[in-house]
Design a protein around this motif. Sequence first.
Motif, PDB file in Angstrom:
ATOM      1  N   ASP A 128      58.942  65.247  40.642  1.00 36.53           N
ATOM      2  CA  ASP A 128      58.384  64.400  39.592  1.00 36.53           C
ATOM      3  C   ASP A 128      56.906  64.733  39.440  1.00 36.53           C
ATOM      4  N   THR A 129      56.527  65.219  38.287  1.00 30.85           N
ATOM      5  CA  THR A 129      55.132  65.610  38.071  1.00 30.85           C
ATOM      6  C   THR A 129      54.448  64.727  37.047  1.00 30.85           C
ATOM      7  N   THR A 130      55.017  63.560  36.755  1.00 29.18           N
ATOM      8  CA  THR A 130      54.395  62.679  35.773  1.00 29.18           C
ATOM      9  C   THR A 130      53.232  61.939  36.399  1.00 29.18           C
ATOM     10  N   TYR A 131      52.288  61.533  35.567  1.00 29.38           N
ATOM     11  CA  TYR A 131      51.110  60.806  36.026  1.00 29.38           C
ATOM     12  C   TYR A 131      51.479  59.378  36.363  1.00 29.38           C
ATOM     13  N   ARG A 132      50.974  58.911  37.488  1.00 31.57           N
ATOM     14  CA  ARG A 132      51.153  57.523  37.877  1.00 31.57           C
ATOM     15  C   ARG A 132      49.775  56.937  38.085  1.00 31.57           C
ATOM     16  N   PRO A 133      49.505  55.810  37.469  1.00 32.80           N
ATOM     17  CA  PRO A 133      48.197  55.200  37.680  1.00 32.80           C
ATOM     18  C   PRO A 133      48.056  54.726  39.116  1.00 32.80           C
ATOM     19  N   PRO A 134      46.829  54.629  39.604  1.00 27.02           N
ATOM     20  CA  PRO A 134      46.630  54.206  40.987  1.00 27.02           C
ATOM     21  C   PRO A 134      47.111  52.771  41.205  1.00 27.02           C
ATOM     22  N   ILE A 135      47.522  52.513  42.431  1.00 34.45           N
ATOM     23  CA  ILE A 135      47.986  51.187  42.799  1.00 34.45           C
ATOM     24  C   ILE A 135      46.779  50.288  42.978  1.00 34.45           C
ATOM     25  N   LYS A 136      46.801  49.136  42.366  1.00 33.78           N
ATOM     26  CA  LYS A 136      45.683  48.198  42.483  1.00 33.78           C
ATOM     27  C   LYS A 136      46.179  46.970  43.213  1.00 33.78           C
ATOM     28  N   GLY A 137      45.317  46.397  43.978  1.00 32.92           N
ATOM     29  CA  GLY A 137      45.751  45.184  44.643  1.00 32.92           C
ATOM     30  C   GLY A 137      44.953  44.859  45.786  1.00 32.92           C
TER      31      GLY A 137
END
Length: 189
Positions: free
Chosen positions: A180-189
């Motif tokens: 999977d080479t799609t962009y994922r936004p960073p995890i926030k929390g």
Amino acid sequence: MTQQATPARPAPRGKLRRVLPLLITAWLVLEIWLLVQVGSRLGGLTVLLLLIAGAVIGGSLIKRAGAKALSAALEQSRDPKPQQAQTGTSMTVLAGLLLIVPGLLSDALALTLVFPPTRALWRAAGRRFADKALRSTAATGADPLADAMRLQEQLRIHRPDGKVIQGEVVEPGAGPQGPDTTYRPPIKG
């Protein structure tokens, strides 16, 4: 009819970026003034010897810190532990660089980075500053330090002692589709 795009205003500069040139100039003027005052009292040769001694001691501090960091890295590669003891080499290297820089104020600041009680104070202040930058609500791109701290926090998940583990939900009917080479936004929390 065609519309011309209005140029976007650049993001406003942070307070530190506005004040930093003035602080550096004031520091340099104070260093020169102090060198002249000490030189007039003790003599130019004494000041020159103090500056040379500072440079030699600073170089040896950097050399010692480098050897300590290398031995810690070799130890970590032989026996990786999640919580490795801190070596304090970054403070020692900074102290060495400040000793190499000509000036008596920079030498005094370097000495505070070398001695353990004041080093602990600097380390605590640095952690508070880093936590404040990490919790900054500034938009991405507005504060480079906050962006760097957020990136460092996100990269922590790739270390063995990271607390957050990224994952994805896999549907039972879907077979392997390759990486999977799609962009994922960073995890926030």
